[in-house]
Write a protein that holds these residues in place. Sequence first.
Motif, PDB file in Angstrom:
ATOM      1  N   CYS A   1       0.934  -1.089   0.048  1.00  0.00           N
ATOM      2  CA  CYS A   1      -0.179  -0.094  -0.025  1.00  0.00           C
ATOM      3  C   CYS A   1       0.823   1.293  -0.197  1.00  0.00           C
ATOM      4  O   CYS A   1       1.400   1.489   0.948  1.00  0.00           O
ATOM      5  CB  CYS A   1      -0.737  -0.148   1.273  1.00  0.00           C
ATOM      6  SG  CYS A   1      -1.982   1.355   1.420  1.00  0.00           S
TER       7      CYS A   1
ATOM      8  N   ALA B   1      -2.517  -1.424  -3.278  1.00  0.00           N
ATOM      9  CA  ALA B   1      -3.341  -0.440  -3.115  1.00  0.00           C
ATOM     10  C   ALA B   1      -2.703   0.821  -3.111  1.00  0.00           C
ATOM     11  O   ALA B   1      -1.572   1.072  -2.742  1.00  0.00           O
ATOM     12  CB  ALA B   1      -3.951  -0.874  -1.496  1.00  0.00           C
TER      13      ALA B   1
ATOM     14  N   SER C   1      -3.921   3.642  -1.952  1.00  0.00           N
ATOM     15  CA  SER C   1      -4.414   4.426  -0.683  1.00  0.00           C
ATOM     16  C   SER C   1      -4.732   3.642   0.501  1.00  0.00           C
ATOM     17  O   SER C   1      -5.193   2.378   0.491  1.00  0.00           O
ATOM     18  CB  SER C   1      -5.555   5.342  -1.253  1.00  0.00           C
ATOM     19  OG  SER C   1      -6.895   4.547  -1.241  1.00  0.00           O
TER      20      SER C   1
ATOM     21  N   ASP D   1      -8.330   2.035  -0.132  1.00  0.00           N
ATOM     22  CA  ASP D   1      -8.171   0.760  -0.865  1.00  0.00           C
ATOM     23  C   ASP D   1      -7.615  -0.451  -0.334  1.00  0.00           C
ATOM     24  O   ASP D   1      -8.068  -1.420  -0.482  1.00  0.00           O
ATOM     25  CB  ASP D   1      -7.219   1.103  -2.293  1.00  0.00           C
ATOM     26  CG  ASP D   1      -7.812   1.963  -3.176  1.00  0.00           C
ATOM     27  OD1 ASP D   1      -9.090   2.421  -3.343  1.00  0.00           O
ATOM     28  OD2 ASP D   1      -6.898   2.763  -4.070  1.00  0.00           O
ATOM     29  N   ALA D   2      -6.392   0.030   0.496  1.00  0.00           N
ATOM     30  CA  ALA D   2      -5.798  -1.182   1.285  1.00  0.00           C
ATOM     31  C   ALA D   2      -6.963  -1.753   2.144  1.00  0.00           C
ATOM     32  O   ALA D   2      -7.191  -3.182   2.231  1.00  0.00           O
ATOM     33  CB  ALA D   2      -4.702  -0.806   2.116  1.00  0.00           C
TER      34      ALA D   2
ATOM     35  N   VAL E   1       1.093  -7.150   5.027  1.00  0.00           N
ATOM     36  CA  VAL E   1       1.029  -5.879   4.493  1.00  0.00           C
ATOM     37  C   VAL E   1       2.185  -5.055   4.422  1.00  0.00           C
ATOM     38  O   VAL E   1       2.891  -4.896   5.476  1.00  0.00           O
ATOM     39  CB  VAL E   1      -0.560  -4.929   5.035  1.00  0.00           C
ATOM     40  CG1 VAL E   1      -0.291  -3.703   4.492  1.00  0.00           C
ATOM     41  CG2 VAL E   1      -1.635  -6.013   4.929  1.00  0.00           C
TER      42      VAL E   1
ATOM     43  N   LEU F   1       3.188  -1.072   4.211  1.00  0.00           N
ATOM     44  CA  LEU F   1       2.255  -0.113   4.390  1.00  0.00           C
ATOM     45  C   LEU F   1       3.163   1.224   4.398  1.00  0.00           C
ATOM     46  O   LEU F   1       3.863   1.451   5.534  1.00  0.00           O
ATOM     47  CB  LEU F   1       1.206  -0.299   5.782  1.00  0.00           C
ATOM     48  CG  LEU F   1       0.391   1.087   5.980  1.00  0.00           C
ATOM     49  CD1 LEU F   1      -0.805   1.008   4.918  1.00  0.00           C
ATOM     50  CD2 LEU F   1      -0.126   0.622   7.471  1.00  0.00           C
TER      51      LEU F   1
END
Length: 105
Positions: A7, A32, A34, A37-38, A50, A52
């Motif tokens: 992300c 993703a 944003s 979105d994630a 993830v 991030l």
Amino acid sequence: MTTVLVCDDNVALAEQYAYDLKRLAQHEVLIAGSGNDALDILSREAVDCVILDLEMPKMDGFGVLRALRERHIDVPVIVYTGTGSYDRCVQAVKLGAYSFISKDD
């Protein structure tokens, strides 16, 4: 196969990480662009980890970490940023991040 969600609002950078994870570790990778979105992806896809970004418009990485906690989504999260500091690291880990790395490393 391990599925990783990357992300980052810098989609080109996210795509590079995805390419490297696929090529070097044979991971399945979702992207993703944003925080929202994630969260959408995490609500409908089985994800093992993830990666991030902390610095994103609208919902930053801290907001994503808070939302994961509120929604009881239990997935390991590695946060990264180009503007890292010890205080931000501590804050991210307190919010549930597994680890913290700098984009500059």
